[in-house]
Design a protein around this motif. Sequence first.
Motif, short mmCIF file in Angstrom:
data_model
loop_
_atom_site.label_atom_id
_atom_site.label_comp_id
_atom_site.label_asym_id
_atom_site.label_seq_id
_atom_site.Cartn_x
_atom_site.Cartn_y
_atom_site.Cartn_z
N ALA A 21 73.28 30.74 65.04
CA ALA A 21 72.32 30.13 65.96
C ALA A 21 73.03 29.02 66.74
CB ALA A 21 71.14 29.57 65.19
N PRO A 22 73.15 29.17 68.04
CA PRO A 22 73.83 28.14 68.85
C PRO A 22 72.91 26.97 69.16
CG PRO A 22 73.13 29.92 70.26
CD PRO A 22 72.73 30.30 68.85
N LEU A 23 72.54 26.22 68.13
CA LEU A 23 71.59 25.12 68.29
C LEU A 23 72.31 23.78 68.40
CD1 LEU A 23 69.06 26.13 65.50
CD2 LEU A 23 68.86 26.56 67.96
N LEU A 24 71.76 22.90 69.20
CA LEU A 24 72.21 21.51 69.21
C LEU A 24 71.46 20.84 68.07
CD1 LEU A 24 73.85 19.31 70.54
CD2 LEU A 24 71.95 18.92 72.10
N PHE A 25 72.17 20.52 67.01
CA PHE A 25 71.57 20.09 65.76
C PHE A 25 72.31 18.85 65.28
CE2 PHE A 25 70.26 20.36 61.36
CZ PHE A 25 69.08 21.07 61.38
N HIS A 26 71.61 17.83 64.90
CA HIS A 26 72.24 16.61 64.39
C HIS A 26 72.00 16.54 62.88
CE1 HIS A 26 73.08 12.33 63.83
NE2 HIS A 26 73.81 12.45 64.92
N SER A 27 72.91 15.91 62.17
CA SER A 27 72.77 15.82 60.71
C SER A 27 71.46 15.14 60.30
CB SER A 27 73.96 15.09 60.09
OG SER A 27 74.08 13.79 60.62
N THR A 28 70.93 14.26 61.12
CA THR A 28 69.67 13.59 60.79
C THR A 28 68.48 14.55 60.87
OG1 THR A 28 69.38 12.85 63.08
CG2 THR A 28 70.48 11.34 61.57
N ASP A 29 68.65 15.69 61.52
CA ASP A 29 67.56 16.66 61.63
C ASP A 29 67.22 17.30 60.28
OD1 ASP A 29 67.54 16.13 64.33
OD2 ASP A 29 68.66 17.93 64.88
N TRP A 30 68.18 17.33 59.36
CA TRP A 30 67.90 17.94 58.06
C TRP A 30 66.75 17.25 57.34
CZ3 TRP A 30 69.26 22.60 57.64
CH2 TRP A 30 70.47 23.06 58.11
N PHE A 31 66.72 15.91 57.39
CA PHE A 31 65.66 15.18 56.68
C PHE A 31 64.28 15.58 57.18
CE2 PHE A 31 62.75 11.63 56.04
CZ PHE A 31 62.85 11.48 54.67
N ALA A 32 64.11 15.56 58.50
CA ALA A 32 62.80 15.92 59.07
C ALA A 32 62.44 17.37 58.77
CB ALA A 32 62.81 15.68 60.57
N THR A 33 63.43 18.24 58.79
CA THR A 33 63.20 19.66 58.52
C THR A 33 62.80 19.87 57.06
OG1 THR A 33 64.79 20.24 60.24
CG2 THR A 33 64.22 21.96 58.64
N PHE A 34 63.54 19.27 56.14
CA PHE A 34 63.22 19.43 54.72
C PHE A 34 61.89 18.76 54.36
CE2 PHE A 34 68.01 19.82 53.82
CZ PHE A 34 67.95 21.19 53.98
N ALA A 35 61.57 17.66 55.03
CA ALA A 35 60.27 17.01 54.78
C ALA A 35 59.15 17.97 55.14
CB ALA A 35 60.16 15.72 55.59
N ALA A 59 65.50 30.88 69.87
CA ALA A 59 65.04 30.72 71.26
C ALA A 59 64.00 29.60 71.39
CB ALA A 59 64.47 32.04 71.77
N ALA A 60 63.46 29.15 70.27
CA ALA A 60 62.45 28.07 70.29
C ALA A 60 63.11 26.75 70.68
CB ALA A 60 61.78 27.94 68.93
N ALA A 61 62.39 25.95 71.40
CA ALA A 61 62.91 24.64 71.80
C ALA A 61 63.10 23.76 70.57
CB ALA A 61 61.95 23.98 72.78
N HIS A 62 64.19 23.04 70.52
CA HIS A 62 64.45 22.14 69.41
C HIS A 62 64.76 20.75 69.95
CE1 HIS A 62 66.00 20.32 65.83
NE2 HIS A 62 67.23 20.33 66.25
N ARG A 63 65.91 20.59 70.49
CA ARG A 63 66.29 19.33 71.12
C ARG A 63 67.24 19.64 72.27
NH1 ARG A 63 68.70 14.88 68.74
NH2 ARG A 63 67.70 15.00 66.74
#
Length: 79
Positions: A21-35, A59-63
């Motif tokens: 998945a070619p996503l722009l993802f930051h390490s801080t996103d894991w916390f919000a996702t796991f929550a 394809a869903a909007a993320h950041r």
Amino acid sequence: MLAPALVVSPLLPAGVRGSVAPLLFHSTDWFATFARLAGVAPPDGIDGVDAWDALRDPAAAHRSEALITDHILRSGAPA
């Protein structure tokens, strides 16, 4: 800078398992996702963004941007 991540879950649709998945993802996103997956609301003011919808459907909007340091702002899809 790109860093790999691996997500294994029976909650992922079969169509995205084993994919990249070619996503722009930051390490801080894991916390919000796991929550979200734990059924709790992340505290107000955290830097992370819930990425579960994007992990299930790239394809869903993320950041659209992520602050890497105080002087580097990454915008757009990763190259």
